[in-house]
Design a protein around this motif. Sequence first.
Motif, PDB file in Angstrom:
ATOM      1  N   THR A 151      -4.158   7.198   1.067  1.00 27.73           N
ATOM      2  CA  THR A 151      -5.022   8.007   1.614  1.00 27.73           C
ATOM      3  C   THR A 151      -5.468   9.379   1.069  1.00 27.73           C
ATOM      4  O   THR A 151      -6.173  10.125   1.221  1.00 27.73           O
ATOM      5  CB  THR A 151      -4.869   8.231   3.020  1.00 27.73           C
ATOM      6  N   ASN A 174     -13.945   5.405   4.449  1.00 32.19           N
ATOM      7  CA  ASN A 174     -12.686   5.637   4.235  1.00 32.19           C
ATOM      8  C   ASN A 174     -11.890   4.804   4.894  1.00 32.19           C
ATOM      9  O   ASN A 174     -10.821   4.412   4.176  1.00 32.19           O
ATOM     10  CB  ASN A 174     -12.290   7.233   4.932  1.00 32.19           C
ATOM     11  N   SER A 195      -9.377   2.368   2.514  1.00 31.14           N
ATOM     12  CA  SER A 195      -7.885   2.496   2.529  1.00 31.14           C
ATOM     13  C   SER A 195      -7.323   1.078   2.944  1.00 31.14           C
ATOM     14  O   SER A 195      -6.104   1.114   3.221  1.00 31.14           O
ATOM     15  CB  SER A 195      -7.600   3.521   3.333  1.00 31.14           C
ATOM     16  N   LEU A 229      -8.073   9.583  -1.547  1.00 29.23           N
ATOM     17  CA  LEU A 229      -9.462   9.295  -0.863  1.00 29.23           C
ATOM     18  C   LEU A 229     -10.020  10.528  -0.420  1.00 29.23           C
ATOM     19  O   LEU A 229      -9.424  11.645   0.003  1.00 29.23           O
ATOM     20  CB  LEU A 229      -9.434   8.310   0.468  1.00 29.23           C
ATOM     21  N   GLN A 284       0.707  -1.296   0.101  1.00 28.84           N
ATOM     22  CA  GLN A 284       0.055  -0.042   0.035  1.00 28.84           C
ATOM     23  C   GLN A 284       0.745   1.325  -0.063  1.00 28.84           C
ATOM     24  O   GLN A 284       1.580   1.404   0.753  1.00 28.84           O
ATOM     25  CB  GLN A 284      -1.001   0.055   1.323  1.00 28.84           C
TER      26      GLN A 284
END
Length: 325
Positions: free
Chosen positions: A63, A243, A247, A66, A58
């Motif tokens: 984030t 969220n 994520s 987002l 990741q």
Amino acid sequence: MEKIYRPQEVADQLKIKKATVYELIKRGELKSAKVGKQIRISQDQLDEYLTRTNQTGQPAGLTDALPPVMDIPRFSADQASRQMDYLLHTNGLIINSQESRTVELLRSLLSQRENSLPLLHSYMNDYNSLYSLYYEKTHMALTCFCFRQFEERIGQISHFLPGKEAAVIHICTLKTGFFVQKGNPKKINSLKDLCRSDIRFLNREKGNGLRIYLDRLLTEQKTDRSFIPGYSDESLSHMSSANTVASGLADVSMGDFSHLAAYPQLEFIPLTEASMDLVILKSAMEQTCFASILETINSREFKDSLLHFNGYETFHTGEVQFTVP
């Protein structure tokens, strides 16, 4: 000597926004320390975060792609009391709710009417909103309770206002359920799946209408909450729930279907419908300012604006029922 960074310096290194660094710290992904009132991140803490994100594949700035989340910080009982005491001495009507979008819509339309007072929003969950109304520390509570029969919501609201008669003005019905990753890779289809050891659940906070409904179902099914990984982890808003799943920090959480529009990474598993209602003590209903609110809720502009939120229904918007003391 180990290098120490300010949040802005970390943001510059990771090529993300400073607000994203604070969000990572808030969620516990990036460890930090406080020096006085200032947040500082050590090189070891930053290296630990980068190693972990690289191992999971990741990217550090995921984030940032987002939508921003603006959870309201938790208040202690003393802080909440002082906040409402302050609002009660200002020239406006206090409305307690977690439903910020609807409050803003109502506030905007009311500002165009004569005989209306400003709305002062105190962010509280459904339980605490009605608790404040019971003690007459607020003028209105905008609640959102789940139901199996539409009429159930009146009994649920009455339960929190013993001995009080209140007007319940229906705003809209909406769809609630589980947020999961696109394609539902963990095959989450029922409450029983929440007990699986490979599932990371993000709950809603105590007092939220969805949390109250979930606990009711778990009790009826005699499900031991201690078997649900993440049951004690709490989210303060629909968007924060979405969220967190988007994520990859949780596999499933609960929220309002309308928030899915901002998250193409997610799918929605329906749970039940919920009713958003504005609750006002009956003794206050004859005041001019509340008549203006009722007229606004019944206006075509208000109803049409609600329909912009995907999944909202306005068949009963503006209907008034009364709780039984």
